[in-house]
Design a protein around this motif. Structure first.
Motif, PDB file in Angstrom:
ATOM      1  N   MET A   1      -6.378  19.023 -15.774  1.00  0.00           N
ATOM      2  CA  MET A   1      -6.729  18.203 -14.608  1.00  0.00           C
ATOM      3  C   MET A   1      -6.141  16.796 -14.780  1.00  0.00           C
ATOM      4  SD  MET A   1     -10.317  18.544 -12.766  1.00  0.00           S
ATOM      5  CE  MET A   1     -10.513  18.107 -11.059  1.00  0.00           C
ATOM      6  N   VAL A   2      -5.580  16.254 -13.714  1.00  0.00           N
ATOM      7  CA  VAL A   2      -5.008  14.901 -13.755  1.00  0.00           C
ATOM      8  C   VAL A   2      -5.961  13.970 -13.002  1.00  0.00           C
ATOM      9  CG1 VAL A   2      -3.067  13.471 -13.025  1.00  0.00           C
ATOM     10  CG2 VAL A   2      -2.675  15.807 -13.780  1.00  0.00           C
ATOM     11  N   TRP A   3      -6.214  12.818 -13.557  1.00  0.00           N
ATOM     12  CA  TRP A   3      -7.142  11.867 -12.939  1.00  0.00           C
ATOM     13  C   TRP A   3      -6.408  10.573 -12.601  1.00  0.00           C
ATOM     14  CZ3 TRP A   3     -12.085  13.457 -11.989  1.00  0.00           C
ATOM     15  CH2 TRP A   3     -12.484  14.635 -12.637  1.00  0.00           C
ATOM     16  N   ALA A   4      -6.805   9.945 -11.509  1.00  0.00           N
ATOM     17  CA  ALA A   4      -6.286   8.601 -11.208  1.00  0.00           C
ATOM     18  C   ALA A   4      -7.411   7.778 -10.593  1.00  0.00           C
ATOM     19  CB  ALA A   4      -5.106   8.674 -10.254  1.00  0.00           C
ATOM     20  N   THR A   5      -7.406   6.499 -10.907  1.00  0.00           N
ATOM     21  CA  THR A   5      -8.366   5.591 -10.267  1.00  0.00           C
ATOM     22  C   THR A   5      -7.586   4.602  -9.401  1.00  0.00           C
ATOM     23  OG1 THR A   5      -8.204   4.015 -12.081  1.00  0.00           O
ATOM     24  CG2 THR A   5      -9.989   5.632 -12.217  1.00  0.00           C
ATOM     25  N   ALA A   6      -8.227   4.143  -8.343  1.00  0.00           N
ATOM     26  CA  ALA A   6      -7.638   3.053  -7.547  1.00  0.00           C
ATOM     27  C   ALA A   6      -8.763   2.191  -7.003  1.00  0.00           C
ATOM     28  CB  ALA A   6      -6.792   3.604  -6.407  1.00  0.00           C
ATOM     29  N   ASN A   7      -8.487   0.921  -6.894  1.00  0.00           N
ATOM     30  CA  ASN A   7      -9.457  -0.031  -6.345  1.00  0.00           C
ATOM     31  C   ASN A   7      -9.311  -0.149  -4.833  1.00  0.00           C
ATOM     32  OD1 ASN A   7     -10.664  -0.891  -8.802  1.00  0.00           O
ATOM     33  ND2 ASN A   7      -8.836  -2.114  -9.245  1.00  0.00           N
ATOM     34  N   SER A   8     -10.395  -0.542  -4.214  1.00  0.00           N
ATOM     35  CA  SER A   8     -10.370  -0.853  -2.794  1.00  0.00           C
ATOM     36  C   SER A   8      -9.615  -2.178  -2.577  1.00  0.00           C
ATOM     37  CB  SER A   8     -11.817  -0.969  -2.344  1.00  0.00           C
ATOM     38  OG  SER A   8     -11.868  -1.258  -0.998  1.00  0.00           O
ATOM     39  N   ASN A   9      -9.439  -2.573  -1.351  1.00  0.00           N
ATOM     40  CA  ASN A   9      -8.849  -3.894  -1.108  1.00  0.00           C
ATOM     41  C   ASN A   9      -9.473  -4.520   0.119  1.00  0.00           C
ATOM     42  OD1 ASN A   9      -6.831  -3.645   1.346  1.00  0.00           O
ATOM     43  ND2 ASN A   9      -6.471  -1.803   0.124  1.00  0.00           N
ATOM     44  N   LEU A  10      -9.411  -5.830   0.162  1.00  0.00           N
ATOM     45  CA  LEU A  10      -9.916  -6.589   1.309  1.00  0.00           C
ATOM     46  C   LEU A  10      -8.736  -7.280   1.979  1.00  0.00           C
ATOM     47  CD1 LEU A  10     -12.033  -8.083   3.073  1.00  0.00           C
ATOM     48  CD2 LEU A  10     -12.093  -9.845   1.284  1.00  0.00           C
ATOM     49  N   ALA A  11      -8.543  -7.024   3.268  1.00  0.00           N
ATOM     50  CA  ALA A  11      -7.456  -7.695   3.989  1.00  0.00           C
ATOM     51  C   ALA A  11      -7.893  -9.091   4.401  1.00  0.00           C
ATOM     52  CB  ALA A  11      -7.062  -6.876   5.206  1.00  0.00           C
ATOM     53  N   LEU A  12      -7.085 -10.083   4.043  1.00  0.00           N
ATOM     54  CA  LEU A  12      -7.326 -11.475   4.458  1.00  0.00           C
ATOM     55  C   LEU A  12      -6.642 -11.713   5.799  1.00  0.00           C
ATOM     56  CD1 LEU A  12      -6.646 -12.970   0.929  1.00  0.00           C
ATOM     57  CD2 LEU A  12      -8.868 -12.466   1.971  1.00  0.00           C
ATOM     58  N   VAL A  13      -5.548 -10.992   6.015  1.00  0.00           N
ATOM     59  CA  VAL A  13      -4.921 -10.880   7.344  1.00  0.00           C
ATOM     60  C   VAL A  13      -4.892  -9.386   7.607  1.00  0.00           C
ATOM     61  CG1 VAL A  13      -2.807 -11.253   8.686  1.00  0.00           C
ATOM     62  CG2 VAL A  13      -3.565 -12.977   7.041  1.00  0.00           C
ATOM     63  N   LYS A  14      -5.476  -8.968   8.716  1.00  0.00           N
ATOM     64  CA  LYS A  14      -5.845  -7.559   8.844  1.00  0.00           C
ATOM     65  C   LYS A  14      -4.843  -6.689   9.600  1.00  0.00           C
ATOM     66  CE  LYS A  14     -10.645  -8.565   8.177  1.00  0.00           C
ATOM     67  NZ  LYS A  14     -10.730  -8.169   6.764  1.00  0.00           N
ATOM     68  N   TYR A  15      -4.932  -5.414   9.275  1.00  0.00           N
ATOM     69  CA  TYR A  15      -4.219  -4.335   9.977  1.00  0.00           C
ATOM     70  C   TYR A  15      -5.195  -3.773  10.990  1.00  0.00           C
ATOM     71  CZ  TYR A  15      -3.494   0.837  10.019  1.00  0.00           C
ATOM     72  OH  TYR A  15      -3.396   2.161  10.352  1.00  0.00           O
ATOM     73  N   TRP A  16      -4.890  -3.898  12.267  1.00  0.00           N
ATOM     74  CA  TRP A  16      -5.770  -3.299  13.282  1.00  0.00           C
ATOM     75  C   TRP A  16      -4.882  -2.884  14.458  1.00  0.00           C
ATOM     76  CZ3 TRP A  16     -10.415  -1.370  12.650  1.00  0.00           C
ATOM     77  CH2 TRP A  16     -11.185  -1.028  13.752  1.00  0.00           C
ATOM     78  N   GLY A  17      -4.173  -1.783  14.283  1.00  0.00           N
ATOM     79  CA  GLY A  17      -3.280  -1.278  15.317  1.00  0.00           C
ATOM     80  C   GLY A  17      -2.068  -0.638  14.662  1.00  0.00           C
ATOM     81  N   LYS A  18      -1.683   0.490  15.212  1.00  0.00           N
ATOM     82  CA  LYS A  18      -0.585   1.255  14.615  1.00  0.00           C
ATOM     83  C   LYS A  18       0.686   1.127  15.460  1.00  0.00           C
ATOM     84  CE  LYS A  18      -3.964   4.794  13.261  1.00  0.00           C
ATOM     85  NZ  LYS A  18      -4.358   4.418  11.927  1.00  0.00           N
ATOM     86  N   ALA A  19       1.838   1.222  14.781  1.00  0.00           N
ATOM     87  CA  ALA A  19       3.108   1.333  15.497  1.00  0.00           C
ATOM     88  C   ALA A  19       3.217   2.760  16.031  1.00  0.00           C
ATOM     89  CB  ALA A  19       4.261   1.038  14.543  1.00  0.00           C
ATOM     90  N   PRO A  20       3.959   2.958  17.143  1.00  0.00           N
ATOM     91  CA  PRO A  20       4.099   4.326  17.641  1.00  0.00           C
ATOM     92  C   PRO A  20       4.859   5.202  16.648  1.00  0.00           C
ATOM     93  CG  PRO A  20       5.275   2.740  19.055  1.00  0.00           C
ATOM     94  CD  PRO A  20       4.656   1.963  17.941  1.00  0.00           C
ATOM     95  N   GLY A  21       4.666   6.501  16.721  1.00  0.00           N
ATOM     96  CA  GLY A  21       5.471   7.410  15.901  1.00  0.00           C
ATOM     97  C   GLY A  21       4.715   8.070  14.761  1.00  0.00           C
ATOM     98  N   GLY A  22       3.418   7.795  14.615  1.00  0.00           N
ATOM     99  CA  GLY A  22       2.621   8.486  13.597  1.00  0.00           C
ATOM    100  C   GLY A  22       2.780   7.919  12.209  1.00  0.00           C
ATOM    101  N   ARG A  23       2.190   8.617  11.238  1.00  0.00           N
ATOM    102  CA  ARG A  23       2.243   8.253   9.813  1.00  0.00           C
ATOM    103  C   ARG A  23       1.658   6.884   9.504  1.00  0.00           C
ATOM    104  NH1 ARG A  23       6.682  11.507   6.401  1.00  0.00           N
ATOM    105  NH2 ARG A  23       6.124  13.482   7.326  1.00  0.00           N
ATOM    106  N   ASN A  24       0.775   6.397  10.381  1.00  0.00           N
ATOM    107  CA  ASN A  24       0.063   5.140  10.102  1.00  0.00           C
ATOM    108  C   ASN A  24       0.980   3.979   9.764  1.00  0.00           C
ATOM    109  OD1 ASN A  24      -2.355   6.356  10.586  1.00  0.00           O
ATOM    110  ND2 ASN A  24      -2.868   6.682   8.431  1.00  0.00           N
ATOM    111  N   ARG A  25       2.065   3.840  10.508  1.00  0.00           N
ATOM    112  CA  ARG A  25       2.851   2.617  10.342  1.00  0.00           C
ATOM    113  C   ARG A  25       2.142   1.514  11.105  1.00  0.00           C
ATOM    114  NH1 ARG A  25       7.683   3.637  12.828  1.00  0.00           N
ATOM    115  NH2 ARG A  25       8.429   1.628  12.091  1.00  0.00           N
TER     116      ARG A  25
END
Ligand code: PMV
Length: 339
Positions: A1-25
């Motif tokens: 089994m392979v394990w990985a950890t990652a921390n959360s993050n806080l946006a100081l300038v936020k992402y709130w809206g996606k570019a068209p075309g999918g894949r969460n750009r």
């Protein structure tokens, strides 16, 4: 089994809206601080005895979207057999604490580590982004910028964790899942809020100021930018139809307490994501005083403390804090792994 950890993050300038075309750009650039100690662990194991991928959250949580994500990403990475995945976080999940950021960053890192070919951090960030946009920023430690960038988005560390000894305090005002997730919230804001375009253009201006204030370690300049950026994001969301009001009465009470702290001479500034919790930035020397003031606000159930943290880590075994939940609840694969 392979394990990985990652921390959360806080946006100081936020992402709130996606570019068209999918894949969460992203429709606009964002800047975040990676949060030490607000961590998700992901374990991945290839299993020829499984008919399909299997995902388990501990404590149990919804797995449908994650299972679909795992299937698509592992095939892209060249993992042919199904995988068993186990995920556990050491902080409240789905409550506006960006658990999806640490979860997809940990998951993408674990899948990449289990894959036959090596993926670059940029590739892993792009894979994490497809699970949850903000997850791409958790692929790096310290202070991280995510920019729409022609063909694909770019994610870069702009300063390491030790650049600035900030404290990030999280005043928890309500435990439990939020009412409308950020995916739906952004979509609704973009489709129905008369202020969506104004939010995007104001946010782009905030990024340059935030980057300069960060380079100068100037909280008196960064704090007001982070506050107004969060409030403008919420203003656009509140004006959606139907409206998106993520706040509790205690959310507002904490914002007012932060203003009172400032009036008394303590440099403290808030930010709020798609949920009721309030994140407060201050110099680490002021953290005890600010945490005590936040904990005394009626409706605040607890105050979590963080600081700029590192990027993901790939491990042979789960970290010590995850052993308890894994041993108590996990399916066969995780129990075997923790021994
Ligand atoms: O990555 P998502 O889809 O969970 O959206 C994150 C949205 C905010 O947390 C509100 C802002 C941000 O940039 O993290």
């Amino acid at each position: 089994m392979v394990w990985a950890t990652a921390n959360s993050n806080l946006a100081l300038v936020k992402y709130w809206g996606k570019a068209p075309g999918g894949r969460n750009r992203a429709a606009s650039a964002s800047l975040s601080v990676t949060l030490d100690g607000l961590t998700t662990t992901a374990g991945v194991e290839e299993r020829s005895d499984l008919a399909g991928d299997r995902v388990e959250w501990l404590p149990p949580g919804p797995t449908e979207a994650v299972t679909e994500y795992v299937g698509a990403v592992r095939r892209e990475l060249g993992i042919e057999r199904p995988v068993a995945v186990v995920l556990t976080s050491n902080f409240p999940v789905a409550a506006g604490l960006a658990s999806s950021a640490s979860a997809y960053a940990a998951l993408a890192s674990a899948l990449a580590a289990a894959a036959p070919r090596r993926a670059t951090p940029t590739e892993v960030a792009a894979l994490a982004r497809r699970g949850s946009g903000s997850a791409c920023r958790s692929l790096f430690g310290g202070f991280v910028e995510w920019r729409p960038d022609g063909g694909d988005d770019a994610v870069t560390q702009v300063a390491p964790p030790d650049h600035w000894s900030l404290a990030i305090l999280v005043a928890v005002t309500r435990e439990g899942p939020k009412s409308v997730g950020s995916r739906e919230g952004m979509k609704r804001t973009a489709a129905t809020s008369p202020y969506y375009e104004a939010w995007l253009s104001a946010s782009t201006g905030d990024l340059d100021g935030a980057r300069a204030a960060l380079a100068a370690r100037d909280l008196g300049a960064l704090g007001p930018i982070a506050e107004r950026n969060a409030l403008r994001m919420h203003a656009a969301a509140i004006a959606a139809d139907p409206p998106l009001l993520y706040w509790e009465p205690a959310t507002i009470a904490v914002m007012q307490e932060v203003a009172r702290l400032r009036a008394r001479g303590t440099g403290a500034f808030f930010s709020i994501d798609a949920g009721p919790q309030v994140k407060v930035l201050c110099e680490s020397a002021d953290a005890d005083r600010v945490a005590a003031a936040l904990a005394a606000v009626p409706g605040v159930s607890r105050v979590l403390r963080s600081r700029p943290g590192g990027g993901p880590e790939v491990l042979d075994r789960p970290p010590a804090w995850a052993l308890g939940p894994l041993a108590d609840h996990a399916g066969q694969a995780a129990r075997r792994a923790v021994g």
